[in-house]
Design an enzyme around this catalytic site. Structure first.
Site, PDB file in Angstrom:
ATOM      1  N   THR A   1       1.246  -1.308   0.175  1.00 31.47           N
ATOM      2  CA  THR A   1      -0.062   0.032   0.096  1.00 31.47           C
ATOM      3  C   THR A   1       1.247   1.211  -0.173  1.00 31.47           C
ATOM      4  O   THR A   1       0.644   2.085  -0.565  1.00 31.47           O
ATOM      5  CB  THR A   1      -1.172  -0.203   1.074  1.00 31.47           C
ATOM      6  OG1 THR A   1      -1.890  -1.274   0.871  1.00 31.47           O
ATOM      7  CG2 THR A   1      -1.811   1.725   0.960  1.00 31.47           C
TER       8      THR A   1
ATOM      9  N   LYS B   1       1.840  11.442  -0.794  1.00 27.21           N
ATOM     10  CA  LYS B   1       3.550  12.981  -0.470  1.00 27.21           C
ATOM     11  C   LYS B   1       3.659  12.960  -1.591  1.00 27.21           C
ATOM     12  O   LYS B   1       3.702  14.596  -1.839  1.00 27.21           O
ATOM     13  CB  LYS B   1       4.901  11.937  -0.006  1.00 27.21           C
ATOM     14  CG  LYS B   1       4.612  11.240   1.422  1.00 27.21           C
ATOM     15  CD  LYS B   1       3.085  12.109   2.594  1.00 27.21           C
ATOM     16  CE  LYS B   1       2.749  11.434   3.310  1.00 27.21           C
ATOM     17  NZ  LYS B   1       1.784  10.242   3.235  1.00 27.21           N
TER      18      LYS B   1
ATOM     19  N   VAL C   1     -21.722  10.492  11.454  1.00 30.05           N
ATOM     20  CA  VAL C   1     -22.110  11.067   9.980  1.00 30.05           C
ATOM     21  C   VAL C   1     -23.676   9.166  10.009  1.00 30.05           C
ATOM     22  O   VAL C   1     -23.126   8.250  10.346  1.00 30.05           O
ATOM     23  CB  VAL C   1     -20.940  10.253   8.827  1.00 30.05           C
ATOM     24  CG1 VAL C   1     -21.510   9.882   7.480  1.00 30.05           C
ATOM     25  CG2 VAL C   1     -20.810  11.119   8.868  1.00 30.05           C
TER      26      VAL C   1
ATOM     27  N   GLY D   1     -10.067   5.695   9.255  1.00 27.94           N
ATOM     28  CA  GLY D   1      -9.170   4.440   9.462  1.00 27.94           C
ATOM     29  C   GLY D   1      -8.928   3.677   9.234  1.00 27.94           C
ATOM     30  O   GLY D   1      -9.660   3.403   7.753  1.00 27.94           O
TER      31      GLY D   1
ATOM     32  N   HIS E   1      23.020  27.947  13.238  1.00 31.50           N
ATOM     33  CA  HIS E   1      22.172  28.905  13.530  1.00 31.50           C
ATOM     34  C   HIS E   1      22.382  29.740  12.103  1.00 31.50           C
ATOM     35  O   HIS E   1      23.647  29.629  11.433  1.00 31.50           O
ATOM     36  CB  HIS E   1      22.466  30.074  14.147  1.00 31.50           C
ATOM     37  CG  HIS E   1      21.833  31.536  14.176  1.00 31.50           C
ATOM     38  ND1 HIS E   1      20.660  31.514  14.367  1.00 31.50           N
ATOM     39  CD2 HIS E   1      22.007  32.820  13.221  1.00 31.50           C
ATOM     40  CE1 HIS E   1      20.764  32.946  13.900  1.00 31.50           C
ATOM     41  NE2 HIS E   1      21.200  33.937  13.761  1.00 31.50           N
TER      42      HIS E   1
END
Length: 472
Positions: free
Chosen positions: A48, A58, A245, A278, A451
């Site tokens: 999958t 993605k 629903v 899900g 940084h």
């Protein structure tokens, strides 16, 4: 190496399923010198995730974000683009080419590592035998060890919103719409619902998300849920929370959704309805009983701490066992199971597995939510720092979100790490490593962060645990 030898029917390891858990397990077992076969019914490897899940979603998320940036954000950088247009077929072609490249790559890895791909549907005929059916052809193979890695499939609300593939759809369908829906209703405000809802919202759909819980991303930290709802609403998504629903079905040239909220029935009309409530484990077709195995009520297979079923030579990993349904969890478990089969040590620290939502900004977390920590009765401290106060975030123009750290009040050990922000999916790796080594908030705070980088927000949040953040 698909069914290369008709006489080659005996293996040290047979892996059922070639998703991220299965193909990784097969490759690792072969690397350790075992004779390995992997059973897979799809026409391509990768399960999958590579075919209709992680990778294509993605790809579309990235493409749709580029489109959204061109429309809404580039001008603020002094880049004026006129006549921006969407070429959806080209976007879909790009997605399909990425999928093809990666699935062929897995096939190449099988050949390199001498893993035999048995094409067809695998099911048990006994504790050490697996039947592989491909159309009218059936072959039975024997194995000293078997690893079940059959993954999961979308949950269907059969009595409420049965899939028809055109109007009421699941995630696979939503990755291949031929045109942008004018109105898309998404049932479920979890990871899949928000990711695919984001794709189509960016491309021009009106997106309405209906969720039974009282917040989005209900399993995540409440601070994350609250801010993500606000951010996604700002992006144009609409949410109907606390709504049950009752039905979703074709109506005319679209779909009608009926839901109950505050004791009243309400209706929505849309072009399409994506059901994203899900996933369920793929265990129904395995004929487990013939191997002397069974599933629990939730369809999952019971295993011990070494991924062994009640038969020590039969292992199960990934979505078919307890735990989060994540590709990288399955991969880690696949490697561990293969190493255990080979007589080596294999272990997965499930407390250090990150979870990611690829919306924009992204969401990533590892460890416990603040609600879970409270429920355990652990004394804790939190530190939080916003991207809005970070120089790199300002320079790239992505200042939504924050990093939140939860640490044990007594030992300072990390308990939870939560990120809403740009590239959260990459930044969470630092937190996962910290969890793996049992690090404290002070360890993060004293580690030098370059940084200017987005990762400095991690350091500032760790400093904030001790109320000594510098830049706020």
């Amino acid at each position: 190496m698909a069914n290369e030898s008709a006489n080659d029917t005996s293996f040290d390891v047979v892996v059922i399923g070639a998703g991220p858990g299965g193909y990784v397990a097969a490759i690792r077992a072969a690397q350790l010198g075992l004779k390995v076969a992997c059973v897979e019914s799809r026409k391509s490897l990768g399960g999958t995730c590579l075919n209709v899940g992680c990778i294509p979603s993605k790809a579309l998320l990235q493409s749709s974000e580029h489109y959204s940036h061109a429309l809404h954000k580039l001008e603020s950088h002094g880049v004026v683009v006129k006549g921006v247009a969407l070429d959806l077929p080209k976007m879909m072609t790009r997605k399909d080419e990425i999928v093809k490249s990666l699935t062929r790559g897995v096939e190449g890895l099988f050949k390199k590592n001498k893993v035999t791909w048995l094409k067809g549907h695998g099911s048990f005929t006994g504790p050490n035998t697996v039947a592989v059916k491909d159309g009218s052809t059936s072959t039975t193979v024997t194995a000293k060890n078997i690893i079940i890695a059959t993954g999961s499939e979308p949950i269907e609300l059969k009595s409420i919103a049965p899939y028809d593939g055109e109007y009421v759809v699941h995630s696979t369908h939503a990755l291949a719409f031929e045109k942008v829906p004018e109105h898309l209703v998404v049932i479920g405000a979890g990871v899949i619902g928000l990711e695919l809802g984001s794709v189509w919202a960016r491309l021009g759909s009106k997106v309405t998300v209906v969720e039974a819980a009282d917040r989005v991303l209900a399993v995540m930290d409440s601070t994350v849920s609250t801010q993500m709802k606000r951010i996604l609403e700002k992006q144009g998504m609409n949410f109907i929370l606390g709504a049950k629903v009752k039905s979703a079905a074709k109506s005319g040239k679209g779909v009608k959704i009926v839901y109950e909220k505050d004791g009243k029935d309400e209706e929505l009309k849309a072009d399409k309805c994506l059901v994203a409530v899900g996933r369920r484990p793929n265990t129904d077709g395995l004929e487990l009983a013939k191997a002397g195995l069974e599933t629990k009520k939730n369809g999952r297979i019971d295993v011990d701490g070494h991924f062994r079923t009640k038969h020590p030579h039969i292992y199960a990993i990934g979505d078919v066992i307890e735990g989060v349904m994540l590709a990288h969890k399955a991969e880690d478990e696949g490697i561990a199971a293969a190493e255990l089969v080979a007589g080596r040590a294999g272990h997965v620290n499930h407390e250090a597995i990150p979870n990611v939502v690829y919306t924009w900004p992204e969401v990533a977390c590892v460890g416990m939510t603040e609600e879970q920590v409270k429920a355990k009765g652990v004394e804790y401290r939190t530190g939080q720092f916003p991207f809005a106060a970070n120089g790199r975030a300002k320079s790239i123009g992505d200042t939504d979100g924050f990093v939140k750290i939860i640490a044990d009040a007594r030992t300072d050990r990390l308990l939870g790490f939560h990120i809403v922000g740009p590239t959260a999916s990459e930044m969470i790796a630092e937190a996962a490593i910290a969890f793996e080594f049992g690090a404290s908030a002070e360890d993060i705070a004293r580690s030098s962060h370059a940084h200017p980088t987005l990762a400095e927000v991690m350091k500032e949040a760790a400093l904030a645990v001790d109320k000594r953040a510098i830049h706020i």
